[in-house]
Motif scaffolding. Structure first.
Motif, PDB file in Angstrom:
ATOM      1  N   ALA A 109      -8.195   9.479 -10.714  1.00  0.00           N
ATOM      2  CA  ALA A 109      -7.889   8.617  -9.571  1.00  0.00           C
ATOM      3  C   ALA A 109      -8.453   9.250  -8.301  1.00  0.00           C
ATOM      4  N   ASP A 110      -8.514   8.451  -7.242  1.00  0.00           N
ATOM      5  CA  ASP A 110      -9.056   8.915  -5.962  1.00  0.00           C
ATOM      6  C   ASP A 110      -8.222   8.415  -4.798  1.00  0.00           C
ATOM      7  N   ASN A 111      -8.065   9.265  -3.803  1.00  0.00           N
ATOM      8  CA  ASN A 111      -7.732   8.813  -2.461  1.00  0.00           C
ATOM      9  C   ASN A 111      -9.047   8.614  -1.709  1.00  0.00           C
ATOM     10  N   ILE A 112      -9.108   7.589  -0.869  1.00  0.00           N
ATOM     11  CA  ILE A 112     -10.288   7.338  -0.041  1.00  0.00           C
ATOM     12  C   ILE A 112      -9.867   7.602   1.404  1.00  0.00           C
ATOM     13  N   ILE A 113     -10.553   8.542   2.062  1.00  0.00           N
ATOM     14  CA  ILE A 113     -10.072   9.049   3.351  1.00  0.00           C
ATOM     15  C   ILE A 113     -11.173   8.972   4.406  1.00  0.00           C
ATOM     16  N   GLY A 114     -10.885   8.277   5.502  1.00  0.00           N
ATOM     17  CA  GLY A 114     -11.814   8.168   6.623  1.00  0.00           C
ATOM     18  C   GLY A 114     -11.147   8.596   7.915  1.00  0.00           C
ATOM     19  N   PHE A 115     -11.928   9.135   8.840  1.00  0.00           N
ATOM     20  CA  PHE A 115     -11.396   9.804  10.030  1.00  0.00           C
ATOM     21  C   PHE A 115     -12.093   9.302  11.278  1.00  0.00           C
ATOM     22  N   ILE A 116     -11.320   9.001  12.297  1.00  0.00           N
ATOM     23  CA  ILE A 116     -11.853   8.781  13.642  1.00  0.00           C
ATOM     24  C   ILE A 116     -11.535  10.031  14.443  1.00  0.00           C
ATOM     25  N   ASP A 117     -12.554  10.828  14.690  1.00  0.00           N
ATOM     26  CA  ASP A 117     -12.388  12.112  15.369  1.00  0.00           C
ATOM     27  C   ASP A 117     -12.591  11.910  16.870  1.00  0.00           C
ATOM     28  N   ASN A 118     -11.495  11.927  17.608  1.00  0.00           N
ATOM     29  CA  ASN A 118     -11.558  11.795  19.054  1.00  0.00           C
ATOM     30  C   ASN A 118     -11.470  13.144  19.759  1.00  0.00           C
ATOM     31  N   THR A 162      -4.708   2.159 -12.520  1.00  0.00           N
ATOM     32  CA  THR A 162      -5.206   3.523 -12.331  1.00  0.00           C
ATOM     33  C   THR A 162      -6.077   3.948 -13.510  1.00  0.00           C
ATOM     34  N   GLY A 163      -7.252   4.494 -13.198  1.00  0.00           N
ATOM     35  CA  GLY A 163      -8.182   4.959 -14.222  1.00  0.00           C
ATOM     36  C   GLY A 163      -9.139   3.907 -14.736  1.00  0.00           C
ATOM     37  N   SER A 164      -8.958   2.657 -14.336  1.00  0.00           N
ATOM     38  CA  SER A 164      -9.825   1.581 -14.824  1.00  0.00           C
ATOM     39  C   SER A 164     -11.129   1.546 -14.030  1.00  0.00           C
ATOM     40  N   LYS A 165     -12.155   0.933 -14.630  1.00  0.00           N
ATOM     41  CA  LYS A 165     -13.421   0.802 -13.915  1.00  0.00           C
ATOM     42  C   LYS A 165     -13.250  -0.099 -12.705  1.00  0.00           C
ATOM     43  N   GLU A 166     -12.281  -1.023 -12.775  1.00  0.00           N
ATOM     44  CA  GLU A 166     -12.065  -1.944 -11.660  1.00  0.00           C
ATOM     45  C   GLU A 166     -11.424  -1.243 -10.463  1.00  0.00           C
ATOM     46  N   VAL A 167     -10.529  -0.287 -10.701  1.00  0.00           N
ATOM     47  CA  VAL A 167      -9.933   0.416  -9.564  1.00  0.00           C
ATOM     48  C   VAL A 167     -10.974   1.301  -8.882  1.00  0.00           C
ATOM     49  N   PHE A 168     -11.931   1.820  -9.659  1.00  0.00           N
ATOM     50  CA  PHE A 168     -13.026   2.582  -9.045  1.00  0.00           C
ATOM     51  C   PHE A 168     -13.948   1.653  -8.258  1.00  0.00           C
ATOM     52  N   LYS A 169     -14.071   0.408  -8.726  1.00  0.00           N
ATOM     53  CA  LYS A 169     -14.830  -0.595  -7.976  1.00  0.00           C
ATOM     54  C   LYS A 169     -14.126  -0.899  -6.651  1.00  0.00           C
ATOM     55  N   ALA A 170     -12.791  -0.960  -6.687  1.00  0.00           N
ATOM     56  CA  ALA A 170     -12.020  -1.164  -5.458  1.00  0.00           C
ATOM     57  C   ALA A 170     -12.210   0.015  -4.509  1.00  0.00           C
ATOM     58  N   ALA A 171     -12.232   1.226  -5.054  1.00  0.00           N
ATOM     59  CA  ALA A 171     -12.463   2.427  -4.238  1.00  0.00           C
ATOM     60  C   ALA A 171     -13.841   2.359  -3.584  1.00  0.00           C
ATOM     61  N   ASP A 172     -14.836   1.906  -4.341  1.00  0.00           N
ATOM     62  CA  ASP A 172     -16.190   1.760  -3.781  1.00  0.00           C
ATOM     63  C   ASP A 172     -16.185   0.767  -2.622  1.00  0.00           C
ATOM     64  N   TYR A 212      -4.030   1.259  -2.938  1.00  0.00           N
ATOM     65  CA  TYR A 212      -4.908   0.171  -3.380  1.00  0.00           C
ATOM     66  C   TYR A 212      -4.847  -0.092  -4.879  1.00  0.00           C
ATOM     67  N   ASP A 213      -4.107   0.707  -5.617  1.00  0.00           N
ATOM     68  CA  ASP A 213      -3.969   0.484  -7.069  1.00  0.00           C
ATOM     69  C   ASP A 213      -2.871  -0.544  -7.342  1.00  0.00           C
ATOM     70  N   HIS A 214      -2.865  -1.086  -8.567  1.00  0.00           N
ATOM     71  CA  HIS A 214      -1.754  -1.941  -9.006  1.00  0.00           C
ATOM     72  C   HIS A 214      -1.519  -1.698 -10.505  1.00  0.00           C
ATOM     73  N   LEU A 215      -1.041  -2.693 -11.208  1.00  0.00           N
ATOM     74  CA  LEU A 215      -0.558  -2.497 -12.586  1.00  0.00           C
ATOM     75  C   LEU A 215      -1.584  -2.824 -13.659  1.00  0.00           C
ATOM     76  N   GLY A 216      -2.792  -3.185 -13.270  1.00  0.00           N
ATOM     77  CA  GLY A 216      -3.800  -3.511 -14.274  1.00  0.00           C
ATOM     78  C   GLY A 216      -3.393  -4.724 -15.089  1.00  0.00           C
ATOM     79  N   THR A 217      -3.435  -4.593 -16.388  1.00  0.00           N
ATOM     80  CA  THR A 217      -3.030  -5.681 -17.285  1.00  0.00           C
ATOM     81  C   THR A 217      -1.671  -5.413 -17.916  1.00  0.00           C
TER      82      THR A 217
END
Length: 314
Positions: A95-104, A46-56, A116-121
């Motif tokens: 940190a971020d939640n990434i949220i997508g919606f299928i609107d029916n 959490t907070g690492s540049k890599e977790v933001f890369k995962a969010a992307d 999607y986060d983990h323990l880093g190093t």
């Protein structure tokens, strides 16, 4: 004749694309997990540049599937997370939640989630390796497996050429390892009214299926409608139904808001929270079977004629 041949070729290709949309693909699961659990991702702390890369990466996939952004700024719902297990200089992290919606256009929504986060190093705590500080904790099972499942279910439901009777909200949670922070934040600051959510299904550590133990499906007791939903559900894997709605993952945040939940989990193993939780140890065929099971459960939820009731299990 040439035009007929081209038309037949087009129809054939279209048929292949539709067929692919109608099943969970092992190749996609491998692609997601090998990307998220690569050493280059440095354990997605959490907070690492890599977790933001995962969010992307997750956001890019949501865009590919044409999911509607349902965060507070596009797909993102940003928040702060505190490292409380160990003393570190950067104890407050973004940190971020990434949220997508299928609107029916439906009244009710099913939430499908995974963190999607983990323990880093290992510096943020929770490593089971006594000498783990400084070692990359790739988190292939915990929880690249759940994130891969989330993405593949999003792909399936967005491309199955059906307008479902319910909406679907896909959430990749941040900062779960710091105390379910992302899911707690969402349930306190929902981007869709909680009263419109009929159920929440969570995937955390679904990549290390053990035939002797089976898949745990936790939360079966949180609604009187789960037995009807699971009636006649069959799978090539063994699964065990457990009543309790609480548990050490993000479904707990929804359970505490009186929302029926299910938690899919293949159990602990020696690589849990260790630097050895790597992508080559995932059982990809079993993971596909778990997602096929979950897909069937989601489809059965959407056959219900009314919002699911809620039961406290403890």
């Amino acid at each position: 004749m040439k035009n007929i041949s081209l038309l037949l070729t087009f129809c054939c290709l279209l048929g292949i694309q539709i067929a692919q949309a109608q099943q969970i693909e092992v190749s996609n699961l491998k692609k997601h997990i090998y990307y998220l659990a690569d050493d280059k991702m440095q354990g997605r702390g959490t907070g690492s540049k890599e977790v933001f890369k995962a969010a992307d990466y997750i956001e890019k996939e949501f865009k590919k599937y044409k999911l509607e952004p349902k965060g507070e700024k596009g797909y993102r719902q940003s928040f702060k997370a505190k490292v409380w297990k160990v003393k570190v200089a950067d104890s407050i992290r973004n940190a971020d939640n990434i949220i997508g919606f299928i609107d029916n256009g439906a009244d009710l929504t099913v939430v499908i989630g995974a963190h999607y986060d983990h323990l880093g190093t290992g510096r943020q705590g929770s490593s089971k390796d006594s000498l783990g500080v400084g070692k990359i904790h790739n988190g292939a099972d915990d929880n690249a497996s759940g994130t891969a499942g989330l993405l593949e279910l999003a792909r399936y439901f967005s491309s199955n050429n059906e307008k479902e009777p319910y909406n679907l909200l896909f959430i990749a949670f941040g900062a779960e390892e710091l105390g379910l922070v992302g899911s707690k934040y969402f349930t306190e600051h929902p981007t869709l009214p909680l009263e419109k959510i009929t159920a929440m299904l969570n995937m955390d550590m679904i990549g290390r299926y053990n035939p002797s133990n089976g898949l745990a499906v936790i939360g079966y007791g949180t609604s009187s409608q789960w037995p009807a939903i699971f009636k006649d559900v069959q799978a090539p894997i063994k699964f065990n139904l457990s009543k309790d709605g609480n548990g050490g993952s993000d479904q707990t945040s929804f359970y505490k808001k009186n929302i029926p939940v299910l938690f899919f989990h293949t159990g602990g193993h020696p690589d849990y929270h260790m630097p050895t939780d790597d992508a080559d140890k995932i059982d990809y065929n079993a993971l596909k079977s778990i997602l096929d099971l979950e897909k069937t459960v989601v489809e059965n939820i959407m056959k219900q004629s009314s919002k699911m009731d809620f039961i406290w299990t403890n």
